[in-house]
Design a protein around this motif. Sequence first.
Motif, PDB file in Angstrom:
ATOM      1  N   PHE A   1       0.841  -1.202   0.000  1.00 10.70           N
ATOM      2  CA  PHE A   1       0.000   0.000   0.000  1.00 10.70           C
ATOM      3  C   PHE A   1       0.874   1.250   0.000  1.00 10.70           C
ATOM      4  O   PHE A   1       0.559   2.239  -0.674  1.00 10.70           O
ATOM      5  N   ALA A   2       1.981   1.215   0.753  1.00 11.12           N
ATOM      6  CA  ALA A   2       2.916   2.341   0.731  1.00 11.12           C
ATOM      7  C   ALA A   2       3.498   2.528  -0.664  1.00 11.12           C
ATOM      8  O   ALA A   2       3.679   3.654  -1.137  1.00 11.12           O
ATOM      9  N   ILE A   3       3.779   1.418  -1.351  1.00  8.96           N
ATOM     10  CA  ILE A   3       4.369   1.475  -2.689  1.00  8.96           C
ATOM     11  C   ILE A   3       3.399   2.091  -3.689  1.00  8.96           C
ATOM     12  O   ILE A   3       3.773   2.980  -4.470  1.00  8.96           O
ATOM     13  N   ILE A   4       2.153   1.635  -3.692  1.00 10.28           N
ATOM     14  CA  ILE A   4       1.219   2.150  -4.701  1.00 10.28           C
ATOM     15  C   ILE A   4       0.817   3.590  -4.398  1.00 10.28           C
ATOM     16  O   ILE A   4       0.497   4.347  -5.313  1.00 10.28           O
ATOM     17  N   ILE A   5       0.847   3.993  -3.134  1.00 15.00           N
ATOM     18  CA  ILE A   5       0.590   5.394  -2.811  1.00 15.00           C
ATOM     19  C   ILE A   5       1.789   6.247  -3.202  1.00 15.00           C
ATOM     20  O   ILE A   5       1.657   7.352  -3.720  1.00 15.00           O
ATOM     21  N   LEU A   6       3.002   5.715  -2.975  1.00 17.37           N
ATOM     22  CA  LEU A   6       4.216   6.427  -3.383  1.00 17.37           C
ATOM     23  C   LEU A   6       4.256   6.595  -4.895  1.00 17.37           C
ATOM     24  O   LEU A   6       4.549   7.683  -5.405  1.00 17.37           O
TER      25      LEU A   6
ATOM     26  N   ALA B   1       1.390  13.240   3.299  1.00 17.08           N
ATOM     27  CA  ALA B   1       1.471  14.620   3.783  1.00 17.08           C
ATOM     28  C   ALA B   1       1.981  15.576   2.708  1.00 17.08           C
ATOM     29  O   ALA B   1       1.525  16.723   2.617  1.00 17.08           O
ATOM     30  N   ILE B   2       2.929  15.120   1.871  1.00 19.23           N
ATOM     31  CA  ILE B   2       3.585  16.016   0.922  1.00 19.23           C
ATOM     32  C   ILE B   2       2.967  15.931  -0.473  1.00 19.23           C
ATOM     33  O   ILE B   2       2.677  16.944  -1.106  1.00 19.23           O
ATOM     34  N   LYS B   3       2.798  14.726  -0.974  1.00 19.75           N
ATOM     35  CA  LYS B   3       2.272  14.536  -2.344  1.00 19.75           C
ATOM     36  C   LYS B   3       1.278  13.382  -2.334  1.00 19.75           C
ATOM     37  O   LYS B   3       1.616  12.255  -2.711  1.00 19.75           O
ATOM     38  N   PRO B   4       0.069  13.634  -1.887  1.00 14.83           N
ATOM     39  CA  PRO B   4      -0.906  12.547  -1.716  1.00 14.83           C
ATOM     40  C   PRO B   4      -1.239  11.790  -2.999  1.00 14.83           C
ATOM     41  O   PRO B   4      -1.669  10.636  -2.935  1.00 14.83           O
ATOM     42  N   ASN B   5      -1.060  12.412  -4.158  1.00 16.04           N
ATOM     43  CA  ASN B   5      -1.376  11.743  -5.424  1.00 16.04           C
ATOM     44  C   ASN B   5      -0.252  10.832  -5.904  1.00 16.04           C
ATOM     45  O   ASN B   5      -0.420  10.124  -6.888  1.00 16.04           O
ATOM     46  N   GLY B   6       0.891  10.842  -5.221  1.00 15.28           N
ATOM     47  CA  GLY B   6       1.986   9.979  -5.602  1.00 15.28           C
ATOM     48  C   GLY B   6       2.887  10.590  -6.666  1.00 15.28           C
ATOM     49  O   GLY B   6       2.605  11.661  -7.206  1.00 15.28           O
ATOM     50  N   LEU B   7       4.000   9.909  -6.951  1.00 13.92           N
ATOM     51  CA  LEU B   7       4.988  10.430  -7.903  1.00 13.92           C
ATOM     52  C   LEU B   7       4.504  10.332  -9.345  1.00 13.92           C
ATOM     53  O   LEU B   7       4.843  11.168 -10.165  1.00 13.92           O
ATOM     54  N   PHE B   8       3.738   9.296  -9.651  1.00 14.73           N
ATOM     55  CA  PHE B   8       3.239   9.090 -11.017  1.00 14.73           C
ATOM     56  C   PHE B   8       1.714   9.144 -10.971  1.00 14.73           C
ATOM     57  O   PHE B   8       1.046   8.124 -11.052  1.00 14.73           O
ATOM     58  N   THR B   9       1.197  10.335 -10.835  1.00 18.33           N
ATOM     59  CA  THR B   9      -0.244  10.491 -10.682  1.00 18.33           C
ATOM     60  C   THR B   9      -0.962   9.997 -11.916  1.00 18.33           C
ATOM     61  O   THR B   9      -0.588  10.311 -13.044  1.00 18.33           O
ATOM     62  N   LYS B  10      -2.021   9.226 -11.668  1.00 22.13           N
ATOM     63  CA  LYS B  10      -2.846   8.706 -12.770  1.00 22.13           C
ATOM     64  C   LYS B  10      -4.296   8.867 -12.384  1.00 22.13           C
ATOM     65  O   LYS B  10      -4.746   8.316 -11.390  1.00 22.13           O
ATOM     66  N   ALA B  11      -5.008   9.614 -13.158  1.00 22.76           N
ATOM     67  CA  ALA B  11      -6.419   9.809 -12.868  1.00 22.76           C
ATOM     68  C   ALA B  11      -7.179   8.523 -13.111  1.00 22.76           C
ATOM     69  O   ALA B  11      -6.989   7.850 -14.125  1.00 22.76           O
ATOM     70  N   VAL B  12      -8.053   8.193 -12.189  1.00 20.68           N
ATOM     71  CA  VAL B  12      -8.864   6.987 -12.333  1.00 20.68           C
ATOM     72  C   VAL B  12     -10.311   7.403 -12.527  1.00 20.68           C
ATOM     73  O   VAL B  12     -10.910   8.070 -11.697  1.00 20.68           O
TER      74      VAL B  12
END
Length: 304
Positions: free
Chosen positions: A241-246, A291-302
């Motif tokens: 879960f940490a990985i997919i959020i990151l 806290a810093i980037k909730p959408n993650g490094l590779f943001t993908k709209a779902v």
Amino acid sequence: MRLTRAALMPAEDPTIMTLFIQQLFNGLALGGVYCLAAIGLTLVFGVLRIPNLAHGALYMLGAYITYFFLTTVGVPYIAAIGIAAIVLFVVGVGLERLVFHPLRNSPHTHHMIAAVGAMFFFQALAQAIWGADFRRMDTPITGELRILGAEISAQRIVIIVTAVIVLALLALFIKRSIHGQTIEAIEQDRVGASLVGINPSMVSMLTLGLSALLATIAAGLVAPINLLSPTMGDALNLKVFAIIILGGLGSLPGAIVGGFALAIAETMTATYISSALGEAVAFIVLVAVLAIKPNGLFTKAVQR
């Protein structure tokens, strides 16, 4: 006692470089396991729009079934992983049909509660069959490979190579096959995909089955290194879960980058700082990214 300049330059010590290379390969092997598990969870989230909290239990069950075919049935190690992956594919399809499909129009909290129930069921099933004690699975892959003075076990090399091969085959499946393209279409626009004749129900079954298959391959590869227990998937749940959020929810490249990044960070932290902090890296990363980037490094709209 006077310290010379040479004594203050640990980088010149070959043992330090050897340790670094050793832990780097340990991190890459762990990253391969994390990537396979995280990509399966990412696919499920992209298609079903739910966080499958039973994912770690599927990983655990895959490890035990690999152990069963290897030790009880006596099939070769690679074949045991392959058979277990097929069995877990069927289990994943059954989980989607029996648990998640009836709740398809329910609030997401209902899916999460059902997933937790499935997790406890799989843990109880494993404990009833194999007991609560830790078990060790031996592997015929022995020996070591010497790289720049560091001795890397053959099992870890196999994990890294297999993970790369499986990830490449998965990319080909997603991009080139009809079934893979339907998964991608549902991820991008569920309503639009339905309008052009794609059956979301069938794609959901395929996706959860594929997710369980990938988790089983990861479990079978790492089982000879780690001990087996009915709760071995609990720690993996937090980490994936940490990985997919990151990496960004629904992003396959994000799951790959996040998997290797978290594994290397965990390994290096445990080596150079403390093992306790190494175990906590996933939680620290999870909190920091939210806290810093909730959408993650590779943001993908779902699309919903």
